[in-house]
Design a protein around this motif. Structure first.
Motif, mmCIF file in Angstrom:
data_model
loop_
_atom_site.group_PDB
_atom_site.id
_atom_site.type_symbol
_atom_site.label_atom_id
_atom_site.label_comp_id
_atom_site.label_asym_id
_atom_site.label_seq_id
_atom_site.Cartn_x
_atom_site.Cartn_y
_atom_site.Cartn_z
ATOM 1 N N LEU A 68 0.847 -1.478 -0.040
ATOM 2 C CA LEU A 68 0.033 -0.148 0.120
ATOM 3 C C LEU A 68 0.948 1.068 0.122
ATOM 4 N N PRO A 69 0.319 2.265 -0.550
ATOM 5 C CA PRO A 69 1.220 3.500 -0.475
ATOM 6 C C PRO A 69 1.085 4.194 0.933
ATOM 7 N N ASP A 70 2.360 4.800 1.214
ATOM 8 C CA ASP A 70 2.702 5.287 2.678
ATOM 9 C C ASP A 70 1.731 6.539 2.833
ATOM 10 N N LEU A 71 0.864 6.630 3.675
ATOM 11 C CA LEU A 71 0.095 7.781 3.788
ATOM 12 C C LEU A 71 0.540 8.620 4.736
ATOM 13 N N SER A 72 1.549 8.432 5.510
ATOM 14 C CA SER A 72 2.185 9.272 6.791
ATOM 15 C C SER A 72 2.502 10.881 6.362
ATOM 16 N N GLY A 73 3.017 11.029 4.997
ATOM 17 C CA GLY A 73 3.216 12.445 4.693
ATOM 18 C C GLY A 73 1.987 13.225 4.573
ATOM 19 N N TYR A 74 0.755 12.792 4.177
ATOM 20 C CA TYR A 74 -0.157 13.592 3.831
ATOM 21 C C TYR A 74 -0.992 14.310 5.256
ATOM 22 N N THR A 75 -0.440 15.376 5.576
ATOM 23 C CA THR A 75 -0.945 15.888 6.861
ATOM 24 C C THR A 75 -1.108 17.350 6.594
ATOM 25 N N LEU A 76 -1.987 18.029 7.652
ATOM 26 C CA LEU A 76 -1.790 19.283 7.557
ATOM 27 C C LEU A 76 -0.611 20.018 7.725
ATOM 28 N N GLU A 77 0.277 19.598 8.369
ATOM 29 C CA GLU A 77 1.565 20.150 8.538
ATOM 30 C C GLU A 77 2.279 20.105 7.279
ATOM 31 N N ALA A 78 2.061 18.953 6.408
ATOM 32 C CA ALA A 78 2.666 18.917 5.276
ATOM 33 C C ALA A 78 2.148 19.934 4.150
ATOM 34 N N VAL A 79 0.971 20.243 4.473
ATOM 35 C CA VAL A 79 0.340 21.053 3.575
ATOM 36 C C VAL A 79 0.896 22.669 3.888
ATOM 37 N N ASN A 80 0.695 22.957 5.151
ATOM 38 C CA ASN A 80 1.187 24.363 5.545
ATOM 39 C C ASN A 80 2.655 24.424 4.978
ATOM 40 N N ALA A 81 3.366 23.341 4.961
ATOM 41 C CA ALA A 81 4.769 23.588 4.369
ATOM 42 C C ALA A 81 4.948 23.900 2.926
ATOM 43 N N LEU A 318 -4.347 8.106 -8.328
ATOM 44 C CA LEU A 318 -5.028 8.608 -7.530
ATOM 45 C C LEU A 318 -4.901 7.789 -5.953
ATOM 46 N N ILE A 319 -5.079 8.252 -4.797
ATOM 47 C CA ILE A 319 -5.141 7.554 -3.705
ATOM 48 C C ILE A 319 -6.317 7.856 -3.010
ATOM 49 N N ILE A 320 -7.261 6.827 -2.882
ATOM 50 C CA ILE A 320 -8.550 7.364 -2.141
ATOM 51 C C ILE A 320 -8.575 6.338 -0.935
ATOM 52 N N ALA A 321 -8.157 6.734 0.195
ATOM 53 C CA ALA A 321 -7.735 6.352 1.348
ATOM 54 C C ALA A 321 -8.636 6.466 2.526
ATOM 55 N N GLU A 322 -9.113 6.011 3.434
ATOM 56 C CA GLU A 322 -9.395 6.085 4.903
ATOM 57 C C GLU A 322 -10.540 7.232 4.919
ATOM 58 N N TRP A 344 -5.448 3.639 -6.242
ATOM 59 C CA TRP A 344 -5.651 2.962 -4.755
ATOM 60 C C TRP A 344 -6.703 3.323 -4.352
ATOM 61 N N ILE A 345 -7.654 2.387 -3.989
ATOM 62 C CA ILE A 345 -9.126 2.653 -3.353
ATOM 63 C C ILE A 345 -8.947 1.685 -1.892
ATOM 64 N N ILE A 346 -8.381 2.333 -0.862
ATOM 65 C CA ILE A 346 -8.055 1.325 0.245
ATOM 66 C C ILE A 346 -8.638 2.062 1.709
ATOM 67 N N ASN A 347 -9.078 0.934 2.539
ATOM 68 C CA ASN A 347 -9.261 1.144 3.887
ATOM 69 C C ASN A 347 -10.470 2.317 3.972
ATOM 70 N N ASN A 348 -11.428 2.446 2.987
ATOM 71 C CA ASN A 348 -12.351 3.302 3.146
ATOM 72 C C ASN A 348 -13.854 2.636 3.786
#
Length: 529
Positions: A68-81, A318-322, A344-348
């Motif tokens: 599965l793709p690593d989702l850990s980098g998709y955060t509010l902090e990463a957006v603000n950066a 595309l990543i469609i997750a959680e 990827w359509i995962i963990n929805n």
């Protein structure tokens, strides 16, 4: 229908106890089958050639657990950066005519008349250019009849807003709510970079002093569209009541320019992240077209009108997750359609939607649909239409009104380790259908009336009609599939081609624990030739 995950899990838990016993305590939707569907399948069975059942080698059926793709980098902090604040932008008001970013919305007399009527004259829009701007900056730069702070931190836009190439609009945490006036025809166009973080974006009905909640499809409601070459980031926010039934005006959209415009402008494929946010009461909760690498993660899509999440034409990566998607009023919870590939359509979680929970449609290939919980939808759980070469892994498909997993006109479909239980009709239903008498555009959406699949592992339990039904396949392979809690007093009962060969299949798969290959006599003859 209410959200009852614990109830559903308790039911499936009961079904999985033991080794195939009838469990009278299990409750699920009453079985029902449309007579036309049964008649159609029966006719196809008469027309098909004989099939043989043989044991198949097991080794080719082993697949590694998908990565599965690593989702850990998709955060509010990463957006603000990603936000560049160094250069202050410029705010100007111009006529909407002759503006590339607005041509799709003013083409033709009817659409132009819309803005003339709402603005009371030649229509204008607010343009953000050359740098970074916030709603507070807009309020300082513009008169109140165009854009104003109506309460501390609450802003009302009474003209369309365009974020130009090279510019950034940040609807920031100091903004409590950015409201787009329905009466005045406001909407939001991103041709540069748009960030919406820790705030709200609301289509606003001034006469009610409330959100512009849905009334009917053709009624204008404000919308957000992010064009080719742009980037859209929505994080930790609430977006409410956008969109109506008109081109590129569906709600929240990431879309390449229309073909004629794209040929001239040659913009890159648009992209963006929509993460940890809530999308409520949109015509489409999300739509994209020819987009790349869009991330839709950790959101709630509830009570949207036509679709919850709807990536379309030639989008990819595309990543469609959680995400949690529920209460879609007219169609599906999650659908990808027309060559949406390599995604990827995962963990929805997708439940209580008017039709299917998840749909893979119109030649969308090489997608992974994994670890989703799809339940209590009013039609099928997971549906694949004319979309070959897809892998479904580890999904829980429970208590949907029709079929658990439906596959139509698709080959090389791999179903691994899925649980399909307590669905109203069939656990896994595979069929072909001639679409030539429909209004389908076969240049855009070609199809072959062929089906083949591999079903490995997982459980089929307590489905209303049968655990498995497949008609007229090119081939079917079955291995390690648990068949539990049959709903019929006669015990496990297959349908379609499998029903004709049931005793042979059960002997190999259940009693002898072998892999089973079901294929037509012609294919074997071709191999010998």
């Amino acid at each position: 229908m209410t959200h009852q995950p614990q109830t559903v899990k308790r039911k499936i838990g009961l079904a999985l106890l033991g080794s195939g016993l009838l469990l009278g305590a299990l409750q699920f939707a009453a079985p029902w089958v449309q007579a036309a569907e049964e008649t159609d399948a029966a006719q196809r069975l008469k027309e098909t050639s004989n099939y043989t059942v043989t044991s198949a080698p097991v080794e080719p059926l082993h697949l590694p657990t998908p990565t599965l793709p690593d989702l850990s980098g998709y955060t509010l902090e990463a957006v603000n950066a990603k936000i560049e604040r160094n250069v202050k932008g410029r705010v100007v008001v111009r006529r909407m005519l002759q503006q590339d970013a607005l041509k799709d919305f003013i083409g033709g007399d009817e659409r132009l008349r819309e803005w003339v009527t709402r603005q009371g004259g030649m229509p204008h829009a607010i343009f953000i250019e050359d740098g970074y701007v916030t709603p507070a900056d807009l309020a300082r730069a513009l008169p109140d009849n165009q854009f104003s702070e109506v309460e501390p931190g609450v802003y009302l836009a009474r003209l369309p807003i365009v974020v130009a190439q090279g510019a950034t609009l940040h609807v920031d945490p100091q903004t409590t709510d950015l409201r787009l006036s329905q009466e005045r025809g406001a909407f939001l166009v991103n041709d540069g970079k748009l960030f919406i973080t820790s705030t709200r974006l609301t289509a606003w009905r001034e006469t009610d002093n409330a959100p512009a909640t849905f009334r009917e499809g053709k009624e204008f409601r404000p919308f957000l569209v992010s064009w080719g070459g742009s980037e859209l980031y929505i994080a930790s926010s609430v977006v409410t009541s956008l969109g109506y039934d008109n081109s590129k005006s569906y709600g929240v959209s990431i879309t390449q320019y229309t073909p004629g415009m794209h040929e001239r402008l040659q913009r890159a494929e648009p992209t963006g992240w929509l993460i940890d946010s809530e999308f409520v009461d949109h015509w489409y909760g999300f739509y994209c077209y020819e987009a790349q690498n869009v991330v839709i993660k950790g959101n709630t899509y509830r009570d949207n009108i036509v679709y919850g999440i709807d990536p379309h034409d030639r989008s990819h990566g595309l990543i469609i997750a959680e995400n949690t998607v529920h209460g879609t009023k007219q169609k599906h919870g999650i659908i990808i359609s027309r060559e949406v590939d390599d995604s990827w359509i995962i963990n929805n979680k997708s439940y209580d939607n008017k039709l299917s929970g998840i749909v893979i449609d119109r030649n969308s290939v090489r997608n992974l649909i994994a670890y989703n919980e799809v339940y209590q939808n009013h039609s099928d759980g997971i549906t694949l239409y004319e979309s070959s070469h897809n892998l479904l892994w580890g999904n829980q498909v429970l208590n949907n009104k029709r079929h658990g997993i439906r596959v139509r006109n698709s080959v090389d479909i791999k179903l691994y380790e899925n649980v399909s239980a307590a669905n109203g009709l069939t656990g896994v239903y595979g069929h072909i259908k001639d679409l030539s008498d429909t209004d389908r555009n076969f240049d855009l959406d070609p199809f072959d009336a062929k089906i083949s699949m591999i079903v490995v592992g997982g459980t089929l339990a307590a489905n209303g009609s049968s655990p498995l039904s497949i008609d007229s396949p090119l081939s079917v392979e079955l291995y390690r599939v648990q068949l539990l809690a049959p709903s019929k007093s006669t015990g496990i009962s297959f349908a379609g081609i499998l029903g004709e060969k049931q005793e042979e299949i059960l002997d190999l798969m259940v009693r002898r624990d072998l892999a089973v290959l079901i294929d037509p006599v012609e294919s074997q003859a071709e191999l010998q030739d």
